[in-house]
Enzyme design. Structure first.
Site, PDB file in Angstrom:
ATOM      1  N   HIS A 241       7.175   1.203   8.159  1.00 27.70           N
ATOM      2  CA  HIS A 241       6.262   2.101   7.451  1.00 27.70           C
ATOM      3  C   HIS A 241       4.995   2.376   8.244  1.00 27.70           C
ATOM      4  O   HIS A 241       4.458   1.523   8.934  1.00 27.70           O
ATOM      5  CB  HIS A 241       5.903   1.585   6.056  1.00 27.70           C
ATOM      6  CG  HIS A 241       5.344   0.187   5.994  1.00 27.70           C
ATOM      7  ND1 HIS A 241       5.591  -0.765   6.939  1.00 27.70           N
ATOM      8  CD2 HIS A 241       4.549  -0.405   5.070  1.00 27.70           C
ATOM      9  CE1 HIS A 241       4.971  -1.887   6.592  1.00 27.70           C
ATOM     10  NE2 HIS A 241       4.328  -1.697   5.473  1.00 27.70           N
TER      11      HIS A 241
ATOM     12  N   HIS B 159      -4.390  -2.237   1.279  1.00 30.99           N
ATOM     13  CA  HIS B 159      -4.698  -2.877   2.557  1.00 30.99           C
ATOM     14  C   HIS B 159      -4.414  -1.938   3.710  1.00 30.99           C
ATOM     15  O   HIS B 159      -3.756  -0.919   3.536  1.00 30.99           O
ATOM     16  CB  HIS B 159      -3.917  -4.181   2.736  1.00 30.99           C
ATOM     17  CG  HIS B 159      -2.419  -4.032   2.890  1.00 30.99           C
ATOM     18  ND1 HIS B 159      -1.546  -4.172   1.842  1.00 30.99           N
ATOM     19  CD2 HIS B 159      -1.646  -3.768   3.972  1.00 30.99           C
ATOM     20  CE1 HIS B 159      -0.308  -4.013   2.270  1.00 30.99           C
ATOM     21  NE2 HIS B 159      -0.329  -3.757   3.565  1.00 30.99           N
TER      22      HIS B 159
ATOM     23  N   HIS C  46       7.890 -10.461   3.404  1.00 26.64           N
ATOM     24  CA  HIS C  46       8.230  -9.421   2.441  1.00 26.64           C
ATOM     25  C   HIS C  46       9.744  -9.214   2.469  1.00 26.64           C
ATOM     26  O   HIS C  46      10.350  -9.243   3.537  1.00 26.64           O
ATOM     27  CB  HIS C  46       7.584  -8.093   2.827  1.00 26.64           C
ATOM     28  CG  HIS C  46       6.088  -8.122   2.900  1.00 26.64           C
ATOM     29  ND1 HIS C  46       5.286  -8.376   1.799  1.00 26.64           N
ATOM     30  CD2 HIS C  46       5.238  -7.907   3.926  1.00 26.64           C
ATOM     31  CE1 HIS C  46       4.015  -8.311   2.166  1.00 26.64           C
ATOM     32  NE2 HIS C  46       3.961  -8.045   3.454  1.00 26.64           N
TER      33      HIS C  46
ATOM     34  N   TYR D 273      -1.912 -11.574   3.921  1.00 28.46           N
ATOM     35  CA  TYR D 273      -2.960 -10.736   3.346  1.00 28.46           C
ATOM     36  C   TYR D 273      -4.250 -11.538   3.369  1.00 28.46           C
ATOM     37  O   TYR D 273      -4.279 -12.689   2.915  1.00 28.46           O
ATOM     38  CB  TYR D 273      -2.645 -10.389   1.889  1.00 28.46           C
ATOM     39  CG  TYR D 273      -1.549  -9.376   1.661  1.00 28.46           C
ATOM     40  CD1 TYR D 273      -1.238  -8.392   2.598  1.00 28.46           C
ATOM     41  CD2 TYR D 273      -0.837  -9.383   0.461  1.00 28.46           C
ATOM     42  CE1 TYR D 273      -0.247  -7.463   2.348  1.00 28.46           C
ATOM     43  CE2 TYR D 273       0.158  -8.454   0.205  1.00 28.46           C
ATOM     44  CZ  TYR D 273       0.455  -7.498   1.152  1.00 28.46           C
ATOM     45  OH  TYR D 273       1.427  -6.577   0.888  1.00 28.46           O
TER      46      TYR D 273
END
Lengths: 117, 307
Positions: B198, B212, B244, B253
């Site tokens: 992505h 984020h 993920h 994160y």
């Protein structure tokens, strides 16, 4: 002799109090006491830790969108950044009970170093 | 249909104090300061060819100012200008900006400011053009030093509409979706010519919210090294190191000193998505595992905490 300045923070509706050292944030002190105040980024940016507060605090460096000047005047703060300047009374915005974790003696020894990183 | 967008070029992010921000972004994250101009600072990663990949702007809030996507060819900017007209999307032509040429600037249905540009100074990365070693010798030994910017995940009040906009107008293609019980996509992971999982992802949430932005980290080992550096510097970690299910990426994160969430993302992830391959689908039942593979459920902060 312990001359350290501390403030007492009273949590309603739980009806319990905890101690906050001078310069320590409300959230840090609460988490150390096992009081699970809601929190997110812990840097004043996301607004998830907004609570009601009675008493003087230093609001700290926070996003003006997440805590507006008007909110500051009407008794709100972000617990992750707010540092007490006197004894306080706090509550969640919806007035609900806050989850409190009670450790037995053994676990309180293990968890007493917990800090809000 | 050819790819006309190459990748996410840069993001502009608001910070509450530029001095503190620069300390964090250069000394802990390990970005290089290109130039500080007034209330803005331009930074880049060590392997970035373009002039900059992150802009920090001092403000009284945190969050995203804009995300800019670079086209493959200069003519592609004109192509998207026609496309924006065709779909009646109001836009501005910004003739130039710092070290950059023309850009189209417009608001998305999710309320975000996007730019499409091509011309930008290309000073190259921090390696020589001739016979380079694999990494620069002067990387800060106790900084994270991600080689490149990777993607951004933003929030949309009507994610299905925003996903459709990105696919139809901006010609993003999906690698993965989360679909609701009616089969509508409510979250999407969208790619461009880079063909990696992505460049842009969309989840439900507040208008103009930034969940984020992310830097690529090559190996899972380096992600653990990044986690060590975060702990050494008392950086607030939100999740991870973890994996993920969606994108298969390993990641962490964490928050900058103002609450902007950043991800170090990569490891065993870099699948190439071949154009025409069917997107992967996750459901409301499986999305917990999709977002956080090992935990197999959303951590509460995923949907509530962002700037």
């Amino acid at each position: 002799m312990n001359n350290e300045v501390t403030f007492k923070i009273h949590l309603i509706p739980n009806g319990i109090s905890f101690i906050c050292k001078a310069g320590e944030t409300i959230l840090d002190a609460a988490l150390k006491a096992g009081i699970e105040l809601p929190h997110g980024c812990t840097k004043g940016g996301c607004g998830v830790c907004k609570i009601k507060v009675k008493g003087k605090v230093d609001f700290g460096r926070v996003s003006k969108v997440m805590l507006t000047d008007q909110e500051k005047e009407s008794g709100f703060c972000l617990s992750c950044r707010a540092v007490p300047l006197e004894d306080l009374e706090i509550s969640l915005i919806d007035g609900s009970m806050v989850k409190v974790i009670r450790y037995d003696d053994f676990y309180s020894f293990l968890f007493k170093t917990r800090a809000n990183l | 249909m050819p790819f006309r967008i190459s990748r996410l070029g840069y993001v502009e992010v608001k910070v509450l104090d530029l001095d503190d921000a620069l300390d964090f972004y250069t000394n802990v994250l390990g970005l290089r300061l290109v130039e500080r101009l007034g209330n803005k600072a331009y930074l880049k990663t060590w392997d970035d060819q373009l002039a900059y990949s992150v802009i920090l702007t001092e403000s009284d809030t945190a969050g995203m100012v804009r995300a800019a996507f670079r086209t493959v060819d200069p003519e592609d900017v004109d192509y998207f200008e026609r496309k924006l007209k065709q779909y009646e999307v109001p836009y501005e032509v910004i003739p130039e900006d710092y070290k950059r040429g023309k850009a189209l600037r417009f608001k998305t249905p999710s309320g975000h400011t996007f730019e499409i540009f091509n011309e930008i100074e290309i000073p190259g990365n921090y390696l020589p053009k001739e016979s380079p070693d694999p990494w620069p010798r002067d990387l800060k030994s106790d900084a994270i030093n991600p080689p490149k910017i990777d993607h951004t995940l933003i929030t949309a009040p009507d994610p299905t509409k925003m996903i459709k906009f990105c696919e139809e107008v901006l010609e993003f293609r999906a690698t993965e979706y989360i679909v609701n019980n009616e089969g509508q996509p409510i979250a999407a992971w969208l790619y461009q010519a880079r063909q990696q999982p992505h460049d842009l992802a969309i989840v439900p949430g507040r208008e103009a919210g930034m969940h984020h932005f992310a830097f690529h980290i090559s190996s899972a080992q380096d992600i653990f090294r990044a986690a060590d550096i975060m702990v050494m510097n008392d950086v607030k970690i939100d999740w991870g190191p973890g994996r993920h299910g969606i994108t298969r990426g390993s990641g962490i994160y964490f928050f900058d000193p103002f609450g902007n969430r950043i991800e170090t993302f990569g490891g065993y992830t870099a699948y190439l998505y071949d154009p025409g391959a069917k997107p992967i689908v996750w459901t409301e039942e499986t999305m917990g595992k999709g977002i956080f593979y090992y935990e197999r459920k959303l951590v509460e902060t995923f949907l509530t905490v962002y700037t």
